[in-house]
Scaffold this active site. Structure first.
Site, short mmCIF file in Angstrom:
data_model
loop_
_atom_site.label_atom_id
_atom_site.label_comp_id
_atom_site.label_asym_id
_atom_site.label_seq_id
_atom_site.Cartn_x
_atom_site.Cartn_y
_atom_site.Cartn_z
N SER A 139 -12.58 -1.22 31.74
CA SER A 139 -11.93 -0.92 30.46
C SER A 139 -11.14 0.39 30.48
CB SER A 139 -12.97 -0.87 29.33
OG SER A 139 -13.82 0.24 29.47
N LYS A 176 -15.15 5.38 26.65
CA LYS A 176 -13.91 5.01 25.97
C LYS A 176 -13.18 6.27 25.54
CE LYS A 176 -14.33 0.41 25.51
NZ LYS A 176 -15.34 0.21 26.54
#
Lengths: 239, 239
Positions: A139, A176
């Site tokens: 990600s 993230k």
DNA sequence: TTGCATACCAGACATATGTCTGGTATGAGT
DNA sequence: ACTCATACCAGACATATGTCTGGTATGCAA
């Protein structure tokens, strides 16, 4: 007795002592004497005294093996090796955790994979402020963070928009990029966005009380040759 | 005199001693005595003797401040902290070089930017085998290596196809992925290709004797918060 | 060549440091 | 309550270690 030019043995003695200090084994005067083939202990002592007067070492008078690298960064260090040696002396050992679960930020034995040497940052730094995790998914690929990379994380419960953070969502740790909604959005419960750096992943949007921020990523490491045994820290797949 | 349960003070003493050893300042028995408030030196000594018998420390009898972490990895270590402490003791300090020029792989003062702590690999590892460089360009972006990253390099003059290497081309150091031509191509002078991981850069093709292979990249690090002052190591731009 | 700074030597000695012996008493288990 | 292992204490002493004093001689510059 033949002699080396002024300063040359002094430098060699410094390197020897520094090497021993970095190994955690400060030498006695007689060990230095032997290592350099001096006939007198006093020769060794005088070199160390010279190094102390040059600010390269300090010591406690009358104590055994007490010569050491200076413990504080002096304001005006000459731009040579002592500066770097001092930095070397501030290596922290940070726990690489095997898995992070809800609320369990711990160095308990079962979760500790390894100790990672990390350069200290600032004088107040402490290994307790840091932990390391292994990245598992794709990600954050766009940010150059790949599966298997190790992230060094400073524990903090808040961060800025744009920071790369480790957060717990649904009791699962994830790396993230943080985006915070405007102050006041959703009442006292601010909106939080956790952005991937890969178009195949979706932004995670939730309220601030649904996320536990574990810390901010301050360093990323990739071992192209693994010094550690392979151990995965968390699952991640495109949503 | 109130006592702690068996093993508890022992563990605390171990952590104290280990911390001092990692600082390069092994304690005397009397320093341990004072730190823990013991009335007798012998109490301290017995704890250390216990730790030696447990394999967590070793020492030289009769020498001052001689307790230290074991210097070799035993074959059958229990899976607990001593293992990790031992690993910690094998941290190497690798020079981060400011710039590499033709043939000058050196830790001379003018080119040394910092010392980087690196986990030792294998028992024969030595800091002399490694150096670190800072990446400057975008040519390896696809491999997750970005400008400003630090590469840890093991010095070797050969590598395998697919390895990421540091090579000198036209007296300039560059990080690329190595592809070797078939054996015998161009006679004794094998063809060498240095592949970027970014379509905006071109493959460098040359003969083996036009390239000096400096080493293989074994680790990549990115500091999201810089512990070092910014210093660029080499130029790179799309050709 | 002379002069100077300092790299070396030698020896004595104070004390820091580790070691050993003999002992008490405390926590934990039965 | 009893037992046992061991966490603690106390003191004496050997020696490792640092320090100081007085000295020689060597490299280097003028």
């Amino acid at each position: 007795m033949p002699r080396t030019p002024a300063g040359q043995t002094r430098e060699s003695v410094y390197r020897f002592v520094r090497g021993r200090l970095l190994q955690g084994q400060p030498p006695t005067l007689r060990e230095i004497q032997e290592a350099f083939g001096f006939r007198a202990v006093e020769t060794a002592r005088e070199h160390l005294t010279g190094l102390v007067s040059e600010g390269k070492l300090e010591h406690d008078k009358g104590r055994s093996r007490s010569y050491r690298l200076p413990s504080h960064l002096p304001n005006h260090l000459p731009n040579h090796l002592p500066n770097h040696a001092i930095r070397a002396a501030t290596t922290l050992l940070v726990p690489l955790l095997g898995r992070v679960q809800a609320g369990a930020l711990t160095t308990a034995v079962e979760q500790l994979e390894a100790w990672v040497p990390v350069q200290a940052r600032g004088r107040g730094s402490s290994a307790d402020e840091l932990f390391a995790l292994r990245v598992r998914g794709l990600s954050m690929q766009g940010a150059g963070i790949l599966p298997g990379d190790i992230v060094i994380v400073r524990k903090q419960s808040t961060a800025s928009t744009g920071d790369i953070v480790v957060a717990l969502v649904d009791d699962e740790a994830t790396v993230k990029r943080l985006h915070k909604g405007p102050p006041g959005s959703q009442g006292p419960n601010r909106r939080i966005e956790l952005h991937p750096e890969n178009p195949e992943f979706q932004v995670i949007v939730c309220a601030a009380d649904q996320v536990t921020l574990l810390g901010k990523v301050i360093e990323v490491r990739r071992h192209l040759e693994a010094p550690f045994e392979s151990f995965d820290s968390f699952d991640e797949s495109p949503e």
